[in-house]
Scaffold this motif. Structure first.
Motif, PDB file in Angstrom:
ATOM      1  N   GLU A  80      -7.206  -3.034   4.563  1.00  0.00           N
ATOM      2  CA  GLU A  80      -7.151  -3.217   3.110  1.00  0.00           C
ATOM      3  C   GLU A  80      -6.662  -1.942   2.432  1.00  0.00           C
ATOM      4  OE1 GLU A  80      -7.462  -5.428  -0.288  1.00  0.00           O
ATOM      5  OE2 GLU A  80      -7.961  -6.147   1.697  1.00  0.00           O
ATOM      6  N   LEU A  81      -5.687  -2.085   1.553  1.00  0.00           N
ATOM      7  CA  LEU A  81      -5.207  -0.951   0.760  1.00  0.00           C
ATOM      8  C   LEU A  81      -6.234  -0.629  -0.322  1.00  0.00           C
ATOM      9  CD1 LEU A  81      -1.504  -2.045   0.140  1.00  0.00           C
ATOM     10  CD2 LEU A  81      -2.316  -0.405   1.821  1.00  0.00           C
ATOM     11  N   ASP A  82      -6.432   0.662  -0.584  1.00  0.00           N
ATOM     12  CA  ASP A  82      -7.339   0.996  -1.676  1.00  0.00           C
ATOM     13  C   ASP A  82      -6.634   0.786  -3.014  1.00  0.00           C
ATOM     14  OD1 ASP A  82      -5.861   3.338  -2.385  1.00  0.00           O
ATOM     15  OD2 ASP A  82      -7.038   4.559  -1.001  1.00  0.00           O
ATOM     16  N   LYS A  83      -7.399   0.831  -4.081  1.00  0.00           N
ATOM     17  CA  LYS A  83      -6.879   0.534  -5.418  1.00  0.00           C
ATOM     18  C   LYS A  83      -5.687   1.418  -5.787  1.00  0.00           C
ATOM     19  CE  LYS A  83      -8.344   0.132 -10.212  1.00  0.00           C
ATOM     20  NZ  LYS A  83      -9.437   0.252 -11.164  1.00  0.00           N
ATOM     21  N   GLU A 104      -1.863   0.120  -6.660  1.00  0.00           N
ATOM     22  CA  GLU A 104      -1.242   0.426  -7.953  1.00  0.00           C
ATOM     23  C   GLU A 104       0.070   1.183  -7.767  1.00  0.00           C
ATOM     24  OE1 GLU A 104      -4.302   2.498 -10.074  1.00  0.00           O
ATOM     25  OE2 GLU A 104      -5.357   0.646 -10.589  1.00  0.00           O
ATOM     26  N   GLU A 105       0.082   2.143  -6.850  1.00  0.00           N
ATOM     27  CA  GLU A 105       1.291   2.927  -6.595  1.00  0.00           C
ATOM     28  C   GLU A 105       2.422   2.041  -6.061  1.00  0.00           C
ATOM     29  OE1 GLU A 105       2.743   6.406  -3.562  1.00  0.00           O
ATOM     30  OE2 GLU A 105       0.681   6.483  -4.282  1.00  0.00           O
ATOM     31  N   ALA A 106       2.103   1.173  -5.103  1.00  0.00           N
ATOM     32  CA  ALA A 106       3.109   0.271  -4.538  1.00  0.00           C
ATOM     33  C   ALA A 106       3.642  -0.680  -5.615  1.00  0.00           C
ATOM     34  CB  ALA A 106       2.522  -0.508  -3.372  1.00  0.00           C
ATOM     35  N   ASN A 107       2.757  -1.221  -6.433  1.00  0.00           N
ATOM     36  CA  ASN A 107       3.175  -2.132  -7.503  1.00  0.00           C
ATOM     37  C   ASN A 107       4.064  -1.420  -8.526  1.00  0.00           C
ATOM     38  OD1 ASN A 107       1.860  -4.361  -6.463  1.00  0.00           O
ATOM     39  ND2 ASN A 107      -0.005  -4.020  -7.656  1.00  0.00           N
TER      40      ASN A 107
END
Length: 85
Positions: A42-45, A49-52
């Protein structure tokens, strides 16, 4: 894998397709390695957010494997796949 990952947001079967392709590649190119498990981390928050924000698709996988001929067991590596832009 990059082509599949780019479709990540539109396809719910992406993870299973990636797992299948990794397993086939290991069988072909690393026949002495026995993959035990491939699981998504699981990616952390912050990572999400950075990827998005960058318009990227990102997935982290943990590959657990053995090398029976070397009597090496329960090894793992983590892989980050990222595509888009």
């Amino acid at each position: 894998l990059n082509a599949i990952l780019f479709e990540f947001s539109n396809n719910k079967n992406v993870e299973s397709e990636i797992v299948e392709r990794i397993q086939k590649a290991v069988e072909k190119y690393l026949p002495g390695v026995a993959v035990r498990e491939i699981s998504e981390i699981e990616l952390d928050k912050r990572e999400k957010e950075e990827a998005n924000r960058m318009g990227m698709a990102k997935i982290k996988l943990r590959i657990t494997y053995d090398i029976p001929s070397g009597r090496i067991g329960n090894q793992a590596t983590e892989v980050v796949l990222q595509a888009g832009g």
